[in-house]
Design an enzyme around this catalytic site. Structure first.
Site, PDB file in Angstrom:
ATOM      1  N   SER A  71      46.835  20.893  -1.263  1.00 34.09           N
ATOM      2  CA  SER A  71      47.353  22.081  -1.936  1.00 34.09           C
ATOM      3  C   SER A  71      46.346  23.224  -1.828  1.00 34.09           C
ATOM      4  O   SER A  71      45.976  23.609  -0.724  1.00 34.09           O
ATOM      5  CB  SER A  71      47.709  21.746  -3.385  1.00 34.09           C
ATOM      6  OG  SER A  71      48.443  22.796  -3.977  1.00 34.09           O
ATOM      7  N   HIS A 106      54.900  24.404  -5.171  1.00 36.61           N
ATOM      8  CA  HIS A 106      55.480  23.841  -3.944  1.00 36.61           C
ATOM      9  C   HIS A 106      56.988  23.615  -4.099  1.00 36.61           C
ATOM     10  O   HIS A 106      57.521  22.575  -3.702  1.00 36.61           O
ATOM     11  CB  HIS A 106      54.760  22.541  -3.538  1.00 36.61           C
ATOM     12  CG  HIS A 106      53.282  22.711  -3.368  1.00 36.61           C
ATOM     13  ND1 HIS A 106      52.752  23.407  -2.309  1.00 36.61           N
ATOM     14  CD2 HIS A 106      52.234  22.311  -4.133  1.00 36.61           C
ATOM     15  CE1 HIS A 106      51.432  23.422  -2.425  1.00 36.61           C
ATOM     16  NE2 HIS A 106      51.099  22.783  -3.522  1.00 36.61           N
TER      17      HIS A 106
END
Length: 301
Positions: A88, A194
């Site tokens: 991430s 996300h």
């Protein structure tokens, strides 16, 4: 062959970066992060409070500061990676390690990312699903989603560890329907990362990335959204922008890293080390002050 992996936002905790702050090289990076941030990051890492530290606006810069401090310590000892990846927001630290951006650019970009994401309405969340395949989680998420209430697979962390991301209502429906899951745990995050609910930050993020001084990488990078090693800067830039709403393909990334003789988790975290061990990859965590001795021994053999 050695791989460097960089943890993401979910690894924040009060006290993080302790031994790195005391190291002359690591401490200098943390002080630089303080200078470039709206408020001191190192003090927040050291003492909290936790609710403020886990807030997206602070968590992403805090994790990145510790990642970059650990990277600087490794570089000072002569350790260099052959391939990098980050989980991430950790992907930006990986790009710094690959030479795509310098430390200052990394800190500034992460700050911009954090501000853009934290400014969005808090309309969703995330939940970790254990014991189900990605395919089964995808099926259940599609059934749980509704118009205006999206739910998607946000992260593929391992074969039986998947994170869903989306609206609160959809997560509730998913949880009720996923009785066959071994465990479902709501994550302590401020929004649905996300997922399509991050779309409002994409334009600002794309502008920030494309205006940053970036260079082609010196070594292969494995972007989250492709899980394929690349040295093409255009591919890396597109993947970094897409990552805001796109899926983190970490389980596939780990399979790519399996060719490395060993890996180093570059930051104050053991989360990625544990995941990589399930794939049979030896990984040293820089969370331990003894990491440099362990790594030296591995390199020597």
């Amino acid at each position: 062959m050695i791989g460097f992996v960089f943890p993401g936002q979910g690894t924040v905790r009060v006290g993080m970066g302790g031994w790195l702050r005391r190291d002359p090289v690591g401490g200098a990076i943390l002080r630089r992060a303080d200078e470039l941030s709206p408020e001191p990051i190192s003090a927040l890492c050291a003492r909290g409070p936790l609710p403020r530290l886990v807030d997206t606006a602070h968590a992403q810069p805090a994790v990145t500061a510790c990642n970059l401090a650990a990277l600087a310590v490794l570089r000072a000892k002569g350790h260099k990676p052959d391939v990098v990846a980050g989980h991430s927001v950790g992907e930006l630290s990986a790009l710094c390690a690959a030479g795509v951006m310098d430390v200052d650019t990394t800190i500034r970009l992460v700050g911009a990312r954090a501000r853009l994401m934290s400014a969005l309405p808090e309309t969703g969340g995330m939940a970790s699903v254990l014991g189900l395949s990605v395919e089964r989680v995808e099926q259940l998420a599609e059934l749980a989603a509704a118009p205006g209430e999206p739910l998607v697979v946000g992260l593929e962390n391992a074969a039986d560890q998947v994170v869903v991301s989306g609206s609160f209502a959809a997560i509730e429906r998913f949880t009720a329907a996923a009785g066959e899951a071994r465990k479902i745990v709501a994550l302590k995050v401020s929004n649905a990362f996300h997922s399509p609910l991050m779309a409002g930050a994409v334009d600002g993020w794309a502008e920030a990335v494309r205006s940053a001084p970036l260079r082609p990488p010196e070594i292969p990078v494995i972007p989250n959204v492709t899980a394929e090693p690349t040295t093409d800067l255009a591919t890396i830039v597109d993947a970094l922008i897409e990552q805001l709403t796109g899926r983190v393909l970490w389980s596939r990334t780990m399979r790519e890293l399996a060719v490395a003789e060993h890996c180093v988790e570059v930051g104050d975290s053991k989360a990625l080390s544990g995941m990589l061990r399930t794939e049979g990859v030896r990984c040293v965590s820089m969370a331990a002050p003894t990491a440099l001795r362990t790594l030296a021994a591995l390199v020597a053999t």
